[in-house]
Design a protein around this motif. Structure first.
Motif, PDB file in Angstrom:
ATOM      1  N   ILE A   1     -48.287 -46.434 -73.345  1.00  0.00           N
ATOM      2  CA  ILE A   1     -47.294 -46.802 -72.343  1.00  0.00           C
ATOM      3  C   ILE A   1     -47.952 -47.720 -71.323  1.00  0.00           C
ATOM      4  O   ILE A   1     -49.014 -47.406 -70.786  1.00  0.00           O
ATOM      5  N   LEU A   2     -47.319 -48.865 -71.035  1.00  0.00           N
ATOM      6  CA  LEU A   2     -47.858 -49.820 -70.058  1.00  0.00           C
ATOM      7  C   LEU A   2     -46.915 -49.946 -68.874  1.00  0.00           C
ATOM      8  O   LEU A   2     -45.722 -50.197 -69.035  1.00  0.00           O
ATOM      9  N   LEU A   3     -47.465 -49.800 -67.682  1.00  0.00           N
ATOM     10  CA  LEU A   3     -46.739 -50.023 -66.438  1.00  0.00           C
ATOM     11  C   LEU A   3     -47.300 -51.297 -65.813  1.00  0.00           C
ATOM     12  O   LEU A   3     -48.476 -51.352 -65.461  1.00  0.00           O
ATOM     13  N   GLY A   4     -46.470 -52.319 -65.657  1.00  0.00           N
ATOM     14  CA  GLY A   4     -46.961 -53.604 -65.161  1.00  0.00           C
ATOM     15  C   GLY A   4     -47.604 -54.375 -66.291  1.00  0.00           C
ATOM     16  O   GLY A   4     -47.121 -54.399 -67.408  1.00  0.00           O
ATOM     17  N   GLY A   5     -48.715 -55.033 -65.989  1.00  0.00           N
ATOM     18  CA  GLY A   5     -49.458 -55.729 -67.026  1.00  0.00           C
ATOM     19  C   GLY A   5     -49.055 -57.176 -67.201  1.00  0.00           C
ATOM     20  O   GLY A   5     -48.077 -57.661 -66.632  1.00  0.00           O
ATOM     21  N   SER A   6     -49.844 -57.872 -68.003  1.00  0.00           N
ATOM     22  CA  SER A   6     -49.644 -59.294 -68.251  1.00  0.00           C
ATOM     23  C   SER A   6     -50.105 -59.627 -69.651  1.00  0.00           C
ATOM     24  O   SER A   6     -51.014 -58.980 -70.191  1.00  0.00           O
ATOM     25  N   ALA A   7     -49.506 -60.652 -70.230  1.00  0.00           N
ATOM     26  CA  ALA A   7     -49.928 -61.106 -71.557  1.00  0.00           C
ATOM     27  C   ALA A   7     -51.376 -61.590 -71.543  1.00  0.00           C
ATOM     28  O   ALA A   7     -52.027 -61.647 -72.586  1.00  0.00           O
ATOM     29  N   GLU A   8     -51.896 -61.941 -70.353  1.00  0.00           N
ATOM     30  CA  GLU A   8     -53.296 -62.348 -70.235  1.00  0.00           C
ATOM     31  C   GLU A   8     -54.246 -61.236 -70.691  1.00  0.00           C
ATOM     32  O   GLU A   8     -55.370 -61.505 -71.106  1.00  0.00           O
ATOM     33  N   GLU A   9     -53.772 -60.001 -70.572  1.00  0.00           N
ATOM     34  CA  GLU A   9     -54.618 -58.854 -70.921  1.00  0.00           C
ATOM     35  C   GLU A   9     -54.217 -58.239 -72.261  1.00  0.00           C
ATOM     36  O   GLU A   9     -54.522 -57.075 -72.539  1.00  0.00           O
ATOM     37  N   SER A  10     -53.556 -59.017 -73.085  1.00  0.00           N
ATOM     38  CA  SER A  10     -53.173 -58.555 -74.416  1.00  0.00           C
ATOM     39  C   SER A  10     -54.390 -58.063 -75.188  1.00  0.00           C
ATOM     40  O   SER A  10     -55.485 -58.647 -75.090  1.00  0.00           O
TER      41      SER A  10
ATOM     42  N   GLY B   1     -65.300 -57.485 -73.882  1.00  0.00           N
ATOM     43  CA  GLY B   1     -65.506 -58.907 -73.634  1.00  0.00           C
ATOM     44  C   GLY B   1     -64.367 -59.745 -74.183  1.00  0.00           C
ATOM     45  O   GLY B   1     -63.802 -59.450 -75.242  1.00  0.00           O
ATOM     46  N   ARG B   2     -64.040 -60.810 -73.497  1.00  0.00           N
ATOM     47  CA  ARG B   2     -62.929 -61.665 -73.912  1.00  0.00           C
ATOM     48  C   ARG B   2     -63.340 -62.561 -75.066  1.00  0.00           C
ATOM     49  O   ARG B   2     -64.443 -63.104 -75.090  1.00  0.00           O
ATOM     50  N   LYS B   3     -62.424 -62.733 -76.021  1.00  0.00           N
ATOM     51  CA  LYS B   3     -62.610 -63.755 -77.053  1.00  0.00           C
ATOM     52  C   LYS B   3     -61.606 -64.881 -76.853  1.00  0.00           C
ATOM     53  O   LYS B   3     -61.630 -65.880 -77.556  1.00  0.00           O
ATOM     54  N   MET B   4     -60.718 -64.696 -75.865  1.00  0.00           N
ATOM     55  CA  MET B   4     -59.652 -65.653 -75.594  1.00  0.00           C
ATOM     56  C   MET B   4     -59.500 -65.792 -74.076  1.00  0.00           C
ATOM     57  O   MET B   4     -59.496 -64.781 -73.369  1.00  0.00           O
ATOM     58  N   SER B   5     -59.435 -66.995 -73.575  1.00  0.00           N
ATOM     59  CA  SER B   5     -59.247 -67.186 -72.140  1.00  0.00           C
ATOM     60  C   SER B   5     -57.902 -66.620 -71.703  1.00  0.00           C
ATOM     61  O   SER B   5     -57.000 -66.418 -72.525  1.00  0.00           O
ATOM     62  N   ARG B   6     -57.757 -66.394 -70.401  1.00  0.00           N
ATOM     63  CA  ARG B   6     -56.487 -65.863 -69.908  1.00  0.00           C
ATOM     64  C   ARG B   6     -55.337 -66.825 -70.199  1.00  0.00           C
ATOM     65  O   ARG B   6     -54.237 -66.404 -70.555  1.00  0.00           O
ATOM     66  N   LEU B   7     -55.593 -68.117 -70.025  1.00  0.00           N
ATOM     67  CA  LEU B   7     -54.541 -69.094 -70.290  1.00  0.00           C
ATOM     68  C   LEU B   7     -54.154 -69.092 -71.765  1.00  0.00           C
ATOM     69  O   LEU B   7     -52.968 -69.081 -72.113  1.00  0.00           O
TER      70      LEU B   7
ATOM     71  N   LYS C   1     -52.141 -66.049 -72.637  1.00  0.00           N
ATOM     72  CA  LYS C   1     -50.775 -66.124 -72.135  1.00  0.00           C
ATOM     73  C   LYS C   1     -49.919 -67.063 -72.974  1.00  0.00           C
ATOM     74  O   LYS C   1     -48.713 -66.836 -73.159  1.00  0.00           O
ATOM     75  N   GLU C   2     -50.544 -68.123 -73.459  1.00  0.00           N
ATOM     76  CA  GLU C   2     -49.812 -69.096 -74.278  1.00  0.00           C
ATOM     77  C   GLU C   2     -49.525 -68.586 -75.686  1.00  0.00           C
ATOM     78  O   GLU C   2     -48.560 -69.008 -76.313  1.00  0.00           O
ATOM     79  N   SER C   3     -50.375 -67.673 -76.172  1.00  0.00           N
ATOM     80  CA  SER C   3     -50.237 -67.228 -77.562  1.00  0.00           C
ATOM     81  C   SER C   3     -49.571 -65.861 -77.702  1.00  0.00           C
ATOM     82  O   SER C   3     -49.320 -65.408 -78.819  1.00  0.00           O
TER      83      SER C   3
ATOM     84  N   GLY D   1     -43.057 -59.376 -74.708  1.00  0.00           N
ATOM     85  CA  GLY D   1     -42.268 -58.624 -75.691  1.00  0.00           C
ATOM     86  C   GLY D   1     -43.088 -58.217 -76.893  1.00  0.00           C
ATOM     87  O   GLY D   1     -43.044 -57.053 -77.326  1.00  0.00           O
ATOM     88  N   SER D   2     -43.855 -59.162 -77.448  1.00  0.00           N
ATOM     89  CA  SER D   2     -44.662 -58.839 -78.630  1.00  0.00           C
ATOM     90  C   SER D   2     -45.788 -57.867 -78.271  1.00  0.00           C
ATOM     91  O   SER D   2     -46.140 -56.995 -79.071  1.00  0.00           O
ATOM     92  N   MET D   3     -46.325 -58.011 -77.061  1.00  0.00           N
ATOM     93  CA  MET D   3     -47.386 -57.097 -76.650  1.00  0.00           C
ATOM     94  C   MET D   3     -46.853 -55.675 -76.498  1.00  0.00           C
ATOM     95  O   MET D   3     -47.492 -54.704 -76.925  1.00  0.00           O
ATOM     96  N   LYS D   4     -45.674 -55.536 -75.940  1.00  0.00           N
ATOM     97  CA  LYS D   4     -45.107 -54.199 -75.757  1.00  0.00           C
ATOM     98  C   LYS D   4     -44.754 -53.543 -77.090  1.00  0.00           C
ATOM     99  O   LYS D   4     -44.855 -52.324 -77.237  1.00  0.00           O
ATOM    100  N   LYS D   5     -44.341 -54.369 -78.065  1.00  0.00           N
ATOM    101  CA  LYS D   5     -44.086 -53.823 -79.409  1.00  0.00           C
ATOM    102  C   LYS D   5     -45.369 -53.270 -80.016  1.00  0.00           C
ATOM    103  O   LYS D   5     -45.370 -52.203 -80.655  1.00  0.00           O
ATOM    104  N   LEU D   6     -46.473 -54.002 -79.817  1.00  0.00           N
ATOM    105  CA  LEU D   6     -47.763 -53.528 -80.316  1.00  0.00           C
ATOM    106  C   LEU D   6     -48.166 -52.231 -79.628  1.00  0.00           C
ATOM    107  O   LEU D   6     -48.609 -51.282 -80.290  1.00  0.00           O
ATOM    108  N   LEU D   7     -47.990 -52.169 -78.314  1.00  0.00           N
ATOM    109  CA  LEU D   7     -48.341 -50.963 -77.570  1.00  0.00           C
ATOM    110  C   LEU D   7     -47.472 -49.782 -78.005  1.00  0.00           C
ATOM    111  O   LEU D   7     -47.953 -48.650 -78.122  1.00  0.00           O
ATOM    112  N   GLN D   8     -46.194 -50.055 -78.234  1.00  0.00           N
ATOM    113  CA  GLN D   8     -45.293 -48.987 -78.681  1.00  0.00           C
ATOM    114  C   GLN D   8     -45.736 -48.442 -80.034  1.00  0.00           C
ATOM    115  O   GLN D   8     -45.713 -47.224 -80.265  1.00  0.00           O
TER     116      GLN D   8
END
Length: 469
Positions: free
Chosen positions: A426-435, A399-405, A408-410, A414-421
């Motif tokens: 490994i992430l192919l595609g993706g969006s900060a909305e789904e952080s 469940g989301r605790k943060m809206s998609r907008l 994306k704003e927060s 780059g920071s998301m990929k560092k966390l995943l690394q």
């Protein structure tokens, strides 16, 4: 292209609110749209009927919209309903972690005159109409928007006859097959043809809408949507006491999350428009309009909803089959469950209800499911315990605790990929909305529903493919 005229017979495939509306559309098309094909005329009329507000300012079609809306108001039987002054009581699981907006939405739902029983799951958050994580039982009435736009959205897990180490040792090959054998986004589909019995389902011939949507359903079969839809390779960890018929241990696995694509979205839009025309509610509850299942429109929606659910299942069938065939591997067992749907179910009082689960999944006794966390958090393989207080339901995810907008704003990619690394994902595609930070703690969600489901194992994501931002 020569001039073409459509006839009343040609318009038989389109549902009009009245004969007057049909005649008006016929005259306007043949007078003002002489130089487009009859097929284009029919497509245009259908779009005006389904999305009239898109054409209100159109020089010619604005007249058609005005006449159609007046005709619908004058000639379509409708009934005005008032909300109950006090909401019926409903059970809430994990209330400490559910925001006030979701609670208020559910309270509004429980003020509907058709609302008989309800529950709110621990992953609940604000949605459109009903809150995500909301469960509602009615008698012989279905709310198209209470089911949702992505009808029959589901999770599908294939546990492979391979050790968990396969994922790490073959990561390059697995990334390649994900890129070649899956497709994401709102348009297009796979570049190779798909064959499945769903495409020959007779219900596609039952209504003009389903006939029109069949071609796109063919093109989109085996593909996934955008947003939080994904296909993942990961490692399943099965508990010593699991009841899946598979020895405890660590296995390679495929997990997918997507729904009924354009088919479900168009069905939802079409019948929500009909419902709001026939069932007049106060402004704040307008999207919760319902259809009586004994009505022609209600029966059509029920048939269409179930077809969309079967189509969503077929998409997952193809996703898994395509990957498994490309890799030349075998499956030990599969687990599936779905949400955004309505079921006819007999509850503890012995009566049959229409149970809507908007972002909630069935959890009757012995029913298996998979409840995902995030890109870095495990998903849980579960078995339903049949708790009547939840209307035999459980959460559909963290469940989301943060809206998609807000996500994306927060968060940056780059920071998301560092966390995943850091987490070796490994992430192919993706969006900060789904952080991962946009989601609730799956461990908290699971602790809040210990009376709803038992844990059979966990799925740990390792290679994730999603739609690009």
């Amino acid at each position: 292209m020569g001039k073409q005229k459509i006839t009343i017979h040609d318009l038989a495939v389109i549902r009009f609110p009245s004969d007057i509306a049909r005649s008006l559309a016929l005259n306007l098309m043949n007078r003002h749209f002489k130089h487009i094909s009859n097929e284009e005329k029919l497509t245009l009329i259908t779009d005006v009927l389904e999305h009239p507000t898109n054409y209100t300012d159109h020089t010619t079609l604005g007249i058609l919209v005005h006449k159609l809306l007046n005709t619908i108001a004058d000639e379509t039987a409708s009934q005005v309903y008032e909300l109950e002054p006090v909401p019926r009581p409903f059970d809430v699981f994990g209330s400490k972690h559910i925001d006030g907006n979701a609670m208020r939405q559910m309270e509004l739902v429980m003020r509907l005159p058709i609302a008989l029983k309800g529950a709110l799951m621990p992953d609940a958050h604000q949605g459109y109409g009903m809150p995500i994580g909301g469960v509602l039982a009615t008698k012989n009435a279905v709310i198209p928007y209470g089911v949702g736009m992505d009808i029959g959205c589901r999770m599908a897990l294939s546990i492979l006859d391979l050790p968990g180490s396969y994922i790490e040792h073959r990561s390059h090959e697995l990334k390649k097959v994900l890129q070649e054998y899956t497709h994401f986004g709102n348009d297009g589909g796979l570049e190779f043809s798909q064959e499945h019995a769903i495409l020959d389902h007779p219900d596609f011939q039952e209504t003009a809408l389903l006939k029109r949507l069949h071609g796109k359903a063919v093109r989109q079969l085996g593909s996934s949507g955008s947003g939080n839809h994904f296909v993942e390779f990961g490692i399943v960890e099965l508990a010593d006491d699991n009841t899946l018929g598979v020895r405890p241990g660590h296995y390679a696995a495929i997990l997918s999350h997507s729904g009924s694509r354009s088919l479900g979205a168009n069905i939802a839009q079409h019948y929500t428009t009909i419902a709001t025309g026939k069932c007049k509610l106060p402004r704040e509850a307008k999207s919760l309009a319902w259809l009586d299942l004994d009505s022609e429109e209600g029966a059509e929606y029920w048939l269409s909803m179930n077809l969309a659910g079967e189509y969503a299942r077929a998409c997952h069938d193809q996703i898994h089959k395509n990957l498994i065939r490309a890799l030349g591997i075998d499956v030990l067992t599969s687990v599936e469950n779905h949400h955004n749907f309505a079921w006819k179910e007999t509850l503890i009082d012995g009566n049959e209800y229409i149970v809507h689960r908007k972002g909630a999944t069935p959890a009757a006794t012995g029913i298996y499911g998979i409840i995902p966390g995030s890109m870095i958090a495990p998903g849980y393989i579960v078995r339903g315990l049949g708790n009547d207080a939840s209307l035999y339901s459980a959460a559909h995810g963290a469940g989301r605790k943060m809206s998609r907008l807000k996500a994306k704003e927060s968060t940056t990619m780059g920071s998301m990929k560092k966390l995943l690394q850091k987490e070796k994902v490994i992430l192919l595609g993706g969006s900060a909305e789904e952080s991962p930070g946009a989601y609730k703690d799956i461990e908290v969600v699971m602790r809040s529903q210990q009376t709803l489901v038992a844990t059979e194992g966990k799925f740990h994501p390792k290679i994730v493919r999603m739609a690009k931002d």
